[in-house]
Motif scaffolding. Structure first.
Motif, PDB file in Angstrom:
ATOM      1  N   LEU A 150     -24.580  47.755  11.032  1.00  0.00           N
ATOM      2  CA  LEU A 150     -23.586  46.924  11.265  1.00  0.00           C
ATOM      3  C   LEU A 150     -24.824  44.948  10.469  1.00  0.00           C
ATOM      4  O   LEU A 150     -25.649  45.268  10.824  1.00  0.00           O
ATOM      5  CB  LEU A 150     -23.218  45.852  12.303  1.00  0.00           C
ATOM      6  CG  LEU A 150     -22.599  46.949  13.851  1.00  0.00           C
ATOM      7  CD1 LEU A 150     -22.049  45.855  15.216  1.00  0.00           C
ATOM      8  CD2 LEU A 150     -21.493  47.665  13.197  1.00  0.00           C
ATOM      9  N   GLN A 180     -20.817  50.243  19.204  1.00  0.00           N
ATOM     10  CA  GLN A 180     -21.206  48.571  18.525  1.00  0.00           C
ATOM     11  C   GLN A 180     -19.172  48.473  18.600  1.00  0.00           C
ATOM     12  O   GLN A 180     -18.852  47.064  18.488  1.00  0.00           O
ATOM     13  CB  GLN A 180     -21.067  49.247  16.834  1.00  0.00           C
ATOM     14  CG  GLN A 180     -22.107  49.249  16.788  1.00  0.00           C
ATOM     15  CD  GLN A 180     -22.426  50.060  14.930  1.00  0.00           C
ATOM     16  OE1 GLN A 180     -21.288  50.823  14.638  1.00  0.00           O
ATOM     17  NE2 GLN A 180     -23.466  49.566  14.616  1.00  0.00           N
ATOM     18  N   ILE A 224     -28.026  44.746  18.564  1.00  0.00           N
ATOM     19  CA  ILE A 224     -26.325  44.255  18.205  1.00  0.00           C
ATOM     20  C   ILE A 224     -25.941  42.727  18.293  1.00  0.00           C
ATOM     21  O   ILE A 224     -26.443  42.795  19.241  1.00  0.00           O
ATOM     22  CB  ILE A 224     -25.218  45.182  18.164  1.00  0.00           C
ATOM     23  CG1 ILE A 224     -25.497  46.434  18.754  1.00  0.00           C
ATOM     24  CG2 ILE A 224     -24.425  44.990  18.256  1.00  0.00           C
ATOM     25  CD1 ILE A 224     -25.060  47.651  19.241  1.00  0.00           C
TER      26      ILE A 224
END
Length: 446
Positions: A260, A290, A408
Motif C-alpha cells: 500500500l 489490506q 500496514i
C-alpha cells in the motif's frame, strides 16, 4: 478568484476594523515573518506570517504593522523596507512607503529604520500592548518588553503607557476560525488542486516507483497550477511499513510489490491550504487483509464526517471515528474486551494515537480554540473548516499480531466546511471508496 479580485473586496480592511474594535483602548504591533537561511547565503522561500497577512495583505519581509484605535491618523501604520533600486535588482520590487499606503491601505507608512522613532509615541496612549511574543525571544520581543517596562517607571508621572502585553491570538484565533466567503472559495480551490494531485499519484504509484518521484509529481502539479500556489506542507509518501510513521517525509524508498502507499499531501492556493490523505494499492487491488483494515478506516471516516455538524464539539468528530476504529481493532483481533474498556484504558492508542480533526485555513493546523478557558468545548459553527482523518497503524514488528496485518498503515483524510445543517465535504475530487480507488489505480496501469 484571482489575487486582484480577492484584494478588490478589501477583506483586510474589514478584518482590521473588527480587530481594532475588539482590542478597545489597546495598541497592536505585528511583525512580518523573518527571512530564513537554508545554508550560508541561500534563502528559504519566503512565506509571510499568517496573522500579519490576515490583517494587512502585505507579503514582504522586514515589515511591522501598528494598529492604534485611538489615533485616526495612524489607525493602520506600516513600517516597511524602502524602495532601493540596487537591492531590487537582486531580490525584486518592493512596495516601499508609497506602495504601503496606495496598495495596502495604510493610513501612514514609514521606512522600517524609523520604527524606533515612532513606536513609543504610537504605543504610549494604550492601556495594553497586543503583541505575540515568539518562542525564541528575538530582538523584536526585546524591544517590546523594554518599551512596556520603561513605561512602568514613568506612568505615575505621565499617566500614560500600557500595563501589560497581551497575545493577539485571543482575538485573531476566533476571527480566523470562521471563514469568510472569499476564504472559503480559496480553500475549495486548494482542495480541488490537492485532489488532482492525489489522482495523479494513484495512477502513477506502481511497484518500483520511488516515493520521491510521487512527491515530485505532487509538488510540480501544485506549483504549476497558479503563480500563488504550491505545497501546503512537505508531502508524505509512505509505502509499505513507512505508512505507519505518522509524519514520514523522507520519501526515499521504492514501492514494493503488493504494498500500500499512503499519501498525505495538500496544495496551497493563495495562502489557503488543502490537506488530503489517501491510501492505494500499488498493484491496483487491495489484498484481503489490506481491504479489511481499509474498510474499517473508511467507516470511521464516514462516522467522523457525520458528526461534523453545527452545535457539536470538535471532539465529537474524534469520538465518533474512534468508536468505529476501536470496534474494528477488536474485530481484527488487535484488542480484546469491549469498546468501552479499550477506550477507558487507552489500549487503542497502540494502533491509533492521534486526534481525528483540526482546523484548516491559512495554516494546515489553523488558528482557533477547541475549548474555552473553563474547559467547555467550543461548538462547531457554520464557516469553520476542518479535517477528518482517522487511521490505523500496525507496526511491522508487532509480533503478537497476525502476520498478514503487520506493517500496514492506513489513514484517510477529507476536508469539510461546517454548514447550517451539517457539513460540505470538499475533497471528494479524489475518491475514497475502495472500489473507486482501485478503479483509478487500474486505469493508471492500463
Amino acid at each position: 478568484m484571482t489575487e486582484t479580485e480577492f484584494r478588490s473586496a478589501d477583506p483586510f480592511r474589514a478584518r482590521r476594523e473588527r480587530f481594532l474594535d475588539a482590542i478597545g483602548e489597546g495598541v497592536a504591533v505585528l511583525a512580518a515573518a523573518p527571512e530564513l537561511i537554508k545554508s550560508r547565503d541561500t534563502d528559504v522561500r519566503y512565506r509571510q506570517n499568517s496573522d500579519f497577512y490576515y490583517l494587512t495583505g502585505f507579503l514582504e519581509p522586514g515589515a511591522v504593522a501598528v494598529l492604534t484605535p485611538h489615533d485616526p491618523e495612524h489607525r493602520f501604520t506600516l513600517f516597511v523596507r524602502p524602495r532601493d533600486p540596487e537591492r531590487e535588482t537582486w531580490t525584486g520590487a518592493r512596495a516601499g512607503v508609497e506602495g504601503a499606503v496606495e496598495r495596502f491601505g495604510a493610513d501612514q507608512a514609514y521606512p522600517i529604520a524609523d520604527l524606533g522613532e515612532h513606536l513609543k509615541g504610537l504605543i504610549e496612549p494604550a492601556d495594553a500592548l497586543w503583541y505575540a511574543l515568539s518562542a525564541d525571544g528575538n530582538e523584536m520581543d526585546a524591544r517590546m518588553i523594554r518599551l512596556v517596562t520603561g513605561f512602568r517607571g514613568t506612568r505615575h508621572r505621565t499617566g500614560k503607557g500600557p500595563f501589560d502585553i497581551r497575545d493577539p491570538a485571543a482575538v485573531l484565533d476566533r476571527m480566523r476560525v470562521i471563514k469568510e466567503p472569499g476564504e472559503l472559495e480559496r480553500i475549495r480551490e486548494a482542495a480541488a488542486l490537492s485532489a488532482r494531485g492525489h489522482l495523479a499519484v494513484m495512477r502513477a504509484g506502481q511497484a518500483g516507483v520511488g516515493e520521491w518521484e510521487l512527491e515530485a509529481l505532487l509538488d510540480g502539479m501544485f506549483r504549476a497550477a497558479a503563480p500563488d500556489s504550491g505545497t501546503a506542507y512537505p508531502s508524505i509518501v509512505g509505502s509499505g511499513a513507512n505508512a505507519t510513521v505518522l509524519h514520514y517525509v523522507t520519501n526515499d524508498r521504492r514501492i514494493g510489490e503488493g504494498e500500500l502507499v499512503l499519501v498525505d499531501a495538500g496544495a496551497d492556493a493563495g495562502f489557503y491550504c488543502g490537506d488530503i490523505t489517501r491510501v492505494f494499492p500499488a498493484s491496483g487491488r487491495f489484498s484481503e487483509a489490506q481491504r479489511k483494515i481499509y474498510d474499517i478506516v473508511h467507516a470511521a471516516l464516514d462516522a467522523g464526517i457525520a458528526a461534523a455538524r453545527p452545535g457539536e464539539p470538535v471532539s465529537g468528530i474524534h469520538e465518533a471515528a474512534r468508536a468505529v476504529l476501536v470496534q474494528g481493532m477488536i474485530d481484527l483481533g488487535l484488542l480484546e474486551g469491549t469498546v468501552e474498556d479499550a477506550i477507558d484504558s487507552e489500549a487503542f492508542k497502540r494502533f491509533f494515537m492521534h486526534n481525528t480533526a483540526h482546523y484548516l485555513g491559512l495554516d494546515v493546523h489553523d488558528a482557533g480554540p477547541y475549548r474555552e478557558r473553563d474547559g467547555t468545548p467550543v461548538p462547531l459553527q457554520p464557516g469553520m473548516v476542518l479535517t477528518v482523518e482517522p487511521g490505523l497503524y500496525i507496526p511491522a514488528d508487532a509480533d503478537d499480531v497476525a502476520e498478514e496485518l503487520r506493517g500496514i498503515g492506513i489513514r484517510l483524510e477529507d476536508n469539510v466546511i461546517i454548514t447550517a445543517d451539517g457539513c460540505e465535504v470538499i475533497t471528494r475530487g479524489v475518491p475514497v471508496a475502495a472500489e473507486e480507488v482501485q478503479a483509478v489505480c487500474v486505469e493508471g496501469r492500463e
